[in-house]
Design a protein around this motif. Structure first.
Motif, mmCIF file in Angstrom:
data_model
loop_
_atom_site.group_PDB
_atom_site.id
_atom_site.type_symbol
_atom_site.label_atom_id
_atom_site.label_comp_id
_atom_site.label_asym_id
_atom_site.label_seq_id
_atom_site.Cartn_x
_atom_site.Cartn_y
_atom_site.Cartn_z
ATOM 1 N N SER A 15 36.463 42.683 38.258
ATOM 2 C CA SER A 15 34.645 42.797 38.476
ATOM 3 C C SER A 15 33.661 41.427 39.083
ATOM 4 O O SER A 15 33.052 41.662 40.117
ATOM 5 C CB SER A 15 34.413 43.296 37.486
ATOM 6 O OG SER A 15 32.673 43.997 37.787
ATOM 7 N N ILE A 16 33.965 40.458 38.612
ATOM 8 C CA ILE A 16 32.999 39.031 38.911
ATOM 9 C C ILE A 16 33.776 39.211 40.383
ATOM 10 O O ILE A 16 32.237 38.618 41.731
ATOM 11 C CB ILE A 16 32.934 38.057 37.969
ATOM 12 C CG1 ILE A 16 32.950 38.723 37.190
ATOM 13 C CG2 ILE A 16 32.465 36.797 38.114
ATOM 14 C CD1 ILE A 16 32.453 37.191 36.147
ATOM 15 N N LEU A 17 35.579 39.048 40.495
ATOM 16 C CA LEU A 17 35.722 38.863 41.634
ATOM 17 C C LEU A 17 34.783 39.851 42.695
ATOM 18 O O LEU A 17 34.603 38.780 43.722
ATOM 19 C CB LEU A 17 37.095 39.065 42.438
ATOM 20 C CG LEU A 17 37.829 37.144 41.672
ATOM 21 C CD1 LEU A 17 38.944 37.599 41.250
ATOM 22 C CD2 LEU A 17 37.683 36.092 42.659
ATOM 23 N N ASP A 18 35.064 40.485 42.830
ATOM 24 C CA ASP A 18 34.480 41.716 43.826
ATOM 25 C C ASP A 18 32.899 41.510 44.120
ATOM 26 O O ASP A 18 32.556 41.929 45.354
ATOM 27 C CB ASP A 18 34.901 43.265 42.967
ATOM 28 C CG ASP A 18 36.339 42.682 43.295
ATOM 29 O OD1 ASP A 18 37.152 43.309 43.890
ATOM 30 O OD2 ASP A 18 36.679 44.963 42.235
ATOM 31 N N GLY A 19 32.129 41.139 42.950
ATOM 32 C CA GLY A 19 30.844 40.779 43.417
ATOM 33 C C GLY A 19 30.899 39.765 43.955
ATOM 34 O O GLY A 19 30.037 39.782 45.407
ATOM 35 N N LEU A 20 31.307 38.982 43.508
ATOM 36 C CA LEU A 20 31.131 37.445 44.196
ATOM 37 C C LEU A 20 31.730 37.405 46.111
ATOM 38 O O LEU A 20 30.957 37.081 46.600
ATOM 39 C CB LEU A 20 32.023 36.708 44.309
ATOM 40 C CG LEU A 20 31.349 35.805 42.559
ATOM 41 C CD1 LEU A 20 32.191 34.986 42.125
ATOM 42 C CD2 LEU A 20 30.714 34.411 42.668
#
Length: 593
Positions: free
Chosen positions: A506-511
């Motif tokens: 999720s953090i990767l997608d957001g970044l």
């Protein structure tokens, strides 16, 4: 598995056993597996061998984890190799262990070996090399040394470039080494120098120059601006511009401010200003709005000329039929008086000085006047006719002096009547050449700020991609490798690890999304149209609004600033549609003309 392996096993048993040796074994069904074999010979009291104890451990999962680790490490090396930032790995003594392609491009060398062959001193300017030695000395003595700093390097071809450096400890091949990231900031340095020069010129200009925020707070004024209002620069910075006008004057000023925000600029306009002591004076103002990629104003700039003496001259001229007032003769503003047929009746010394033509050369001249430029004669003739019919009128024109030099003037054209009877046309000039130059410099100053902001967006997006995203991806691979050992881990630990993996994704997608919004790299690579296609595809994936792109005309690449501005407009429009409308469909129409 093989006779050679069996022979090796027999020989090693004869010398006392085997420890931690890997073999490939064959199962009953013929399948193979890798295992670690540990053997020990059992002996009786006399030391004679009576048996062998063997322990076999399946190492297939360990091999898989090692392979995954090898792939992760290779991916990490690949990310370093392809990074747009220059990256070097060095020892504590400064020995070069690794350099990526970006570093070679920055220094202008074709290989790491060629880069290493040049003495360190030759890589720096003398001043920067002295700073490098000082940092190395502090590190050797155990004293604090900056981890972020700037250096000036000398490329192979002799060109000097300026770099920002970020230094930190890393594990490289199992040992603590130092990673240095290099960002080329030469253009930023050059821009800063240009801005410094602009400020130096503006501070000494004979015209007032000021910059305000869209809310009206003064962020910059030069000495002329502050002086003509009776303030110091420090007294004005941070104050609202309304302190420079009376309540009655603010109605006109607010109208001009709104016009500036909407239209982007306004031509020379006569506006009354208020000094610190409460007295008022007339001024000629021009304004420019600098906007961001979304069309939102960032700053409003204005140049101001005190025209008190010009107003006095106008009043004197209306009272002096023979034009012999000392105010006219001594007025610094160029003045012309025209007869009903547009022939020149009078010019003052200021106009003679500005144009280079003498009074004797001008009196009696009819259009086209000697200062008119050939290419704009038709336009100037139309403006003259309009001004003569409409009465009071203000406009700007580009003229040519007697020596061929071009200059800008702002003109006020008035019809003078006495007891209702026409007397003459009064034309008052203001030399806008320096003001135009200052305005262009100010526009450059503000546009460079905008460029710097976009460059900072690009830098942050690169750092997110090359640092944060890569680190998270490595973390995710590590979690995957651990969760594959399911039979060796408690159920609650596996559940928590899977949760961490989901959170990491999720953090990767957001970044990635944030990095893309900061600076969509696809624009630089393939252009505006593919970037808009990706934008609509991303919105369609959310199933909230169906978006489509229609391209009209022959598609072509535009200049980078224009492509980015158009992309930002479309991006913000789609974002507003998604957040604030109930639309089910949206269309981006891009027309090439």
């Amino acid at each position: 598995k093989t006779p050679s392996a069996m022979e090796q096993l027999k020989r090693m048993l004869e010398v006392g056993g085997i420890k931690n040796v890997e073999y490939t074994f064959v199962r009953k069904d013929g399948s193979e597996f890798d295992a670690e074999l540990i053997t020990t010979i059992l002996s009786d009291a006399s030391g004679d061998p009576v048996g062998v104890v063997g322990i076999i451990s399946d190492i297939a999962k360990r091999r898989e984890a090692e392979e995954e680790l090898r792939i992760a490490e290779q991916n990490f090396r690949n990310s370093l190799d392809s990074s747009p930032l220059g990256i070097r790995i060095v020892t504590a003594k400064g020995e070069l262990l690794y350099a990526n392609q970006a570093i070679l491009d920055i220094y202008g060398y074709s290989s790491v070996e060629e880069l290493k062959s040049v003495p360190t001193k030759q890589h720096y300017t003398p001043e920067s090399y002295a700073e490098h030695r000082e940092r190395a000395k502090k590190r050797k003595q155990g004293k604090p040394a900056p981890s972020n700093y700037e250096v000036s390097i000398v490329r192979k071809d002799g060109e000097v470039r300026h770099l920002a450096v970020f230094r930190k400890e890393v594990i490289w091949d199992g040992e603590i080494q130092f990673q240095a990231l290099y960002q080329d900031i030469t253009e930023r340095k050059l821009t800063a120098e240009k801005l410094r020069r602009f400020k130096a010129i503006s501070d000494r200009a004979g015209y007032g120059a000021g910059i305000i925020t869209p809310e009206g707070d003064l962020t910059y004024v030069n000495e002329s601006f502050a002086g003509m209002h009776g303030y110091t620069i420090e007294e004005l910075i941070g104050k609202h511009f309304s302190i420079l006008h009376t309540k009655e004057q603010m109605r006109l000023v607010e109208r001009l401010r709104k016009e500036l925000v909407q239209a982007g600029s306004y031509a020379a306009e006569e506006v009354w200003h208020k000094k610190k002591d409460g007295t008022v004076f007339p001024a000629l103002m021009t304004g420019t709005a600098i906007k961001d990629d979304m069309g939102k104003p960032l700053y409003l700039s204005a140049t101001v000329i005190d025209i008190s003496e010009r107003k006095q001259a106008e009043m004197a001229l209306q009272q002096s039929e023979e034009f012999n007032s000392s105010l006219l003769t001594n007025s610094p503003s160029p003045i012309i008086v025209l007869n009903a047929d547009a022939s020149i009746r009078y010019v003052n010394p200021a106009l003679e000085k500005l144009t280079g033509f003498s009074s004797a050369e001008l009196i009696g001249c009819t259009p086209p006047y000697p200062w008119w430029i050939e290419e704009t004669r038709n336009e100037l003739s139309k403006r003259l006719v309009q001004a003569m019919h409409l009465g009071t009128r203000r406009y700007e024109s580009l003229y040519r002096k007697k020596n061929g030099e071009q200059f800008w003037v702002g003109k006020t054209f008035k019809t003078v009547k006495v007891n209702g009877e026409f007397k003459y046309y009064l034309v008052n000039w203001v030399d806008l050449t320096e003001q135009k130059r200052l305005k262009a410099n100010m526009e450059f100053y503000l546009s460079e700020i905008t460029k710097a902001q976009e460059e900072e967006r690009r830098r942050i997006a690169r750092e997110i991609h090359d640092d944060s995203i890569q680190s998270l991806a490595t973390l995710a691979l590590g979690i995957d490798a651990i969760t594959k050992e399911k039979e060796k881990l408690p159920e609650d630990v596996i559940r928590r690890l899977k949760g961490l993996r989901t959170e990491a994704n999720s953090i990767l997608d957001g970044l990635r999304r944030f990095s893309h919004e900061l600076r969509p790299g696809v624009i630089d690579q393939v252009g505006l149209v593919p970037a808009l296609e990706i934008l609509t595809e991303e919105l369609n994936k959310e199933n909230s609004v169906k978006a489509s792109l229609v391209v009209v005309g022959s598609e072509r690449r535009l200049i980078p600033e224009t492509e980015l501005a158009l992309f930002r407009i479309a991006q913000e429009a789609l974002r507003n549609i998604k957040r604030h409308s109930r639309a089910t469909q949206s269309v981006i129409r891009l027309k090439f003309t």
